[in-house]
Enzyme design. Structure first.
Site, PDB file in Angstrom:
ATOM      1  N   ASP A 689       3.302  -7.811  68.522  1.00 48.09           N
ATOM      2  CA  ASP A 689       2.942  -7.711  67.311  1.00 48.09           C
ATOM      3  C   ASP A 689       3.216  -6.146  66.871  1.00 48.09           C
ATOM      4  O   ASP A 689       3.782  -6.042  65.464  1.00 48.09           O
ATOM      5  CB  ASP A 689       1.268  -7.720  67.106  1.00 48.09           C
ATOM      6  CG  ASP A 689       0.904  -7.351  65.628  1.00 48.09           C
ATOM      7  OD1 ASP A 689       1.107  -8.346  64.895  1.00 48.09           O
ATOM      8  OD2 ASP A 689      -0.079  -6.520  65.440  1.00 48.09           O
ATOM      9  N   LYS A 693       6.039  -5.051  63.697  1.00 51.97           N
ATOM     10  CA  LYS A 693       5.763  -4.109  62.709  1.00 51.97           C
ATOM     11  C   LYS A 693       6.728  -3.041  62.629  1.00 51.97           C
ATOM     12  O   LYS A 693       6.991  -2.731  61.624  1.00 51.97           O
ATOM     13  CB  LYS A 693       4.303  -3.590  62.802  1.00 51.97           C
ATOM     14  CG  LYS A 693       3.358  -4.796  62.664  1.00 51.97           C
ATOM     15  CD  LYS A 693       1.696  -4.136  62.867  1.00 51.97           C
ATOM     16  CE  LYS A 693       0.695  -5.181  62.659  1.00 51.97           C
ATOM     17  NZ  LYS A 693      -0.749  -4.784  62.996  1.00 51.97           N
TER      18      LYS A 693
END
Length: 825
Positions: A689, A693
């Site tokens: 994750d 990002k």
């Protein structure tokens, strides 16, 4: 003066002409409403009432004639149906016995004549134009007799005695001079109520019954009003007046209070079937206002048509359209600079009675495109191919090219000529909606811009124009919401709670037209109730990614936004198709923006080229304005040199929660239960994750970065990410002891763990780091995120963005903000 049972009024007093269409005399309810309207108006001034045939009777008269022509005995059944309908009408509305008997005798006499004509057609298998004209005349002759009997004191006049036509170009054309003379003579003394059948006329030379064509009752009324210098012409129909657009297509269409003669004529010519276009000219030259009113809603103000409109600031008044358009292109090098080519085109078509309603010509003069109705298309092609046969044979011109299944749209308004940029705005909003304009035309008067699109784009075109030119009371954004879990559910809740507020204060309607889960989907062009959508989903058909795509694209709806609140790779794969179909995308899903760089850049470039939006602010930092800030800095000329960030609200929550009595495995469980983590927490713990990002931020900062380029320093062994989620949860407590040892040491050193993502001049890495009390990341609480941006302008003191970086409500609010940014463009 009282004479022969009628009040006679001298012509120099003000009078009014009222015309009632087929729907106004088509039922008992409507004809009794007509009676009330007429009697009320007659108390104020003398009136002339013009009526059409009972609704649907003209078509029935024609179709029955065709049955007789074909030798089909069922013409008798159709004829009997017409007789029964008129008889029932008389039985119901005429209560006085003597009047009813006299009316029955008059009506039956007309039906006997009509029956004889049909029988003759049946016997000799011939239906001439003369016979056809006679047949259709009975509709108005019958209805006018009924209305004249219903309204006490009304005097019936046969319009054939004063409406005179002559034969020109194979059609019955009004002899205006003779007609005006007869109208003035016959109505030199006006009864309080005069009753006239519309539509029908008589040839001035042969005395044969003719007619003024479809919609001719309007024309009859206008001719009489103009000849007698009426105070006003009223057209009573089944709508409240001219609408800004077709209300069957555009739910937000509303009645136009005032139109100029020119605006009304333009709207009529392009499909607004409120009044018959030739109606306007006779009263226009006499400056007689026309009011359009609704027989079924007589209290409605209606639309007034007059020479000049005051206090009118809207650049366009309405939108009209014609389905069934064929565009015929006449092209060839021999046309360039040659005088008379267009004359030959229009003369050849006019001689065959083919109407051309739009012309578009290239400035090079090598092609001329003309718009005709589909029903005239083949004949028009044949006529023009014959007219230019020699040129085609020599190769100087090409055979006629016809493109059908098109629609013509016109925007109309006299104020367009005083408003710069109307055409630019029109074609801009069409382009952004993915609507291709095939041909266009604008007259020098600038009161009408007409253009041709394919039939499939008609509804979308009308809606987007109506919305963009503020003809609608509200701006509408049509939303497809995919995913109704933690974020999607909160988003729908926020939309529902803000719906009325946005309508009232922002004049914006957020219309949710589609809601989908991984298993089901529901769609409704008019909007889905957000109070019952969960029940609607339960009762809906099964759905998959393919059917979702087909439904969203297939609805072809204007101002549409696809909102992805899932973490699905399959859903993210739809974005490219969606933007190619001019559907904006708002994504909480990070997969698309962090996918292969080539796919990411293609998606952004396509959205830019199509004039739609791809928004994904919540991909990083939930509701924090991180991506927007980076874009603002770059757009202002700054350069991003370095990014340091704590980007995982989940991991920050975990490392802030871990304590002597709260082991590592328990903090992960709490993050999942409180909605901070992804549905599969391993995505957070593996650094996937955060890597996504970081890649997104690096790309927004201007660097070409792939996920594989990010150097990873993880804190959970690789084998924990193999197998099922259930296996992961079983194994996770194994790590608790080791984490507790490290935590104690960190506590003694007065340091904190932070999982930091770094981009330094294009080089990227993620790692679990320790920070002391002097570091900006040290006091980061809960699930908060923080980003430090070092730029050429912010070198010594990096820009800092900090706040809630996880949570369904915050993320949903960020998605909502992205939706609003599209609405406000």
């Amino acid at each position: 003066m009282f004479w022969g049972g009628f009040y006679i009024i001298n012509i120099d007093r003000k009078m009014k002409v009222l015309k009632f269409g087929g729907t106004s005399v088509g039922s008992v309810k409507s004809i009794l409403s007509l009676k009330r309207i007429v009697e009320k108006e007659a108390k104020r001034q003398p009136i002339i009432v013009v009526v059409s045939a009972l609704g649907g009777i003209t078509d029935k008269l024609i179709s029955t004639g065709q049955l007789a022509l074909q030798g089909d005995n069922t013409w008798k059944d159709e004829f009997s149906t017409m007789v029964d309908r008129h008889h029932k009408m008389i039985d119901t509305i005429i209560t006085e016995p003597k009047s009813r008997e006299d009316l029955f005798n008059a009506v039956d006499s007309l039906f006997e004549q009509l029956k004889s004509i049909y029988y003759g057609v049946f016997l000799i298998h011939d239906l001439s134009e003369k016979t056809q004209d006679t047949i259709v005349s009975y509709g108005e002759r019958l209805s006018s007799k009924i209305v004249a009997t219903l309204i006490k004191g009304a005097k019936w006049f046969d319009s054939r005695d004063f409406i005179k036509t002559e034969r020109k170009h194979g059609k019955h054309t009004l002899d205006s001079e003779l007609t005006n003379k007869f109208v003035k003579e016959i109505f030199v003394d006006l009864p309080r109520i005069s009753l006239v059948p519309g539509f029908i006329s008589r040839d001035k030379n042969t005395s044969e019954t003719t007619n003024l064509g479809r919609g001719g009752s309007d024309y009859t009324a206008a001719i009489i009003a103009a000849a007698l210098d009426a105070e006003m012409l009223e057209i009573w129909t089944d709508v409240d007046g001219f609408m800004t657009a077709d209300p069957k297509v555009i739910k937000t269409a509303y009645t136009i209070n005032e139109l100029s003669y020119i605006e009304a004529m333009e709207l009529c010519n392009f499909g607004a079937k409120v009044i018959y276009p030739p109606t306007i000219y006779p009263v226009c030259i006499k400056n007689i206002p026309i009011r359009v009113k609704n027989t079924f809603n007589s209290n409605s103000r209606g639309t007034i048509i007059k020479s000049r409109i005051t206090n009118d600031r809207k650049p366009i008044k309405g939108i009209s359209s014609i389905k069934g358009t064929t565009l015929i292109t006449v092209t060839g090098l021999s046309m360039v600079g040659v005088i008379g080519v267009n004359r030959r085109i229009f003369t050849a078509l006019a001689e065959r009675g083919i109407s051309v309603f739009m012309v578009s010509q290239a400035s090079s003069e090598n092609s001329t495109s003309i718009g005709v109705r589909d029903i005239d298309a083949q004949q028009a092609v044949d006529v023009l191919n014959r007219e230019f046969a020699k040129e085609i044979e020599m190769g100087a011109m090409f055979p006629m090219h016809a493109e059908s299944n098109l629609a013509t749209i016109a925007i109309v308004g006299e104020n367009m000529k005083h408003t710069p940029g109307i055409a630019g705005k029109l074609f801009g909003v069409l382009g952004r909606s993915g609507i291709s304009v095939i041909a266009c035309a604008q007259g020098a008067s600038e009161t009408n811009i007409s253009f041709v699109v394919d039939n499939m784009s008609l509804r979308k075109s009308l809606n987007v124009i109506h919305d963009s030119f503020f003809l609608s009371e509200y701006k509408v954004l049509n939303l497809f919401i995919c995913g109704v879990g933690t974020v999607g559910g909160k988003l729908l809740e926020q939309i529902r709670s803000q719906y009325e507020e946005l309508k009232e204060h922002s004049r914006l309607k957020l219309n949710v037209v589609g809601i989908a889960t991984s298993r089901n989907a529901v769609f409704n062009r008019d909007g889905i109730s957000l109070d019952t959508y969960l029940d609607d989903l339960k009762n809906s058909e099964p759905s998959n990614v393919t059917s979702l795509r087909d439904n969203v694209v297939g609805m072809n709806i204007f101002n549409s936004v696809f909102v992805d609140c899932t973490a699905s790779k399959e859903i993210a794969s739809l974005y490219q198709t969606l933007v190619e179909n001019n559907i904006s995308v708002v994504a909480a899903n990070k997969i698309a923006a962090s996918s292969q760089y080539s796919d990411y850049i293609k998606l952004k470039q396509t959205a830019l080229a199509r004039g739609v939006k791809f928004r994904y602010e919540t991909n990083v930092g939930a509701g924090l304005p991180i991506i927007g800030t980076i874009n603002d800095l770059r757009n202002s000329g700054d350069k991003i040199l370095k990014i340091e960030a704590v980007l995982s609200g989940t991991l920050n929550f975990i490392f802030n929660e871990i304590a002597a009595d709260v082991p590592f495995s328990e903090t992960v469980k709490r993050a999942k239960e409180q909605g901070y983590s992804e549905p599969d927490p391993r995505i957070d713990l593996s650094g996937t994750d955060v890597i996504r990002k970081l890649v997104i931020l690096a790309r927004e900062a201007g660097y070409k970065v792939e996920q594989e380029d990010v150097e990873k320093h993880l804190f959970v062994p690789d084998d924990f990410f193999r197998g099922t989620v259930e296996d992961f949860w079983k194994k996770l407590p194994i790590l608790d002891e080791e984490f507790e040892k490290k935590r104690k040491l960190l506590e003694e050193q007065k340091k904190h763990w932070r999982f930091v993502a770094t981009m330094d001049h294009g080089k990227t890495n993620v790692a679990l780091q320790t920070v002391d009390s002097t570091h900006p990341f040290y006091n980061l609480e809960g699930s908060n995120n923080i980003v430090l941006l070092t730029t050429e302008r912010y070198k010594e003191y990096p820009m800092q963005i900090q706040g809630y970086g996880a949570g369904a409500s915050v993320t949903a609010a960020g998605v909502f903000a992205n939706i609003m940014s599209i609405a406000n463009i």
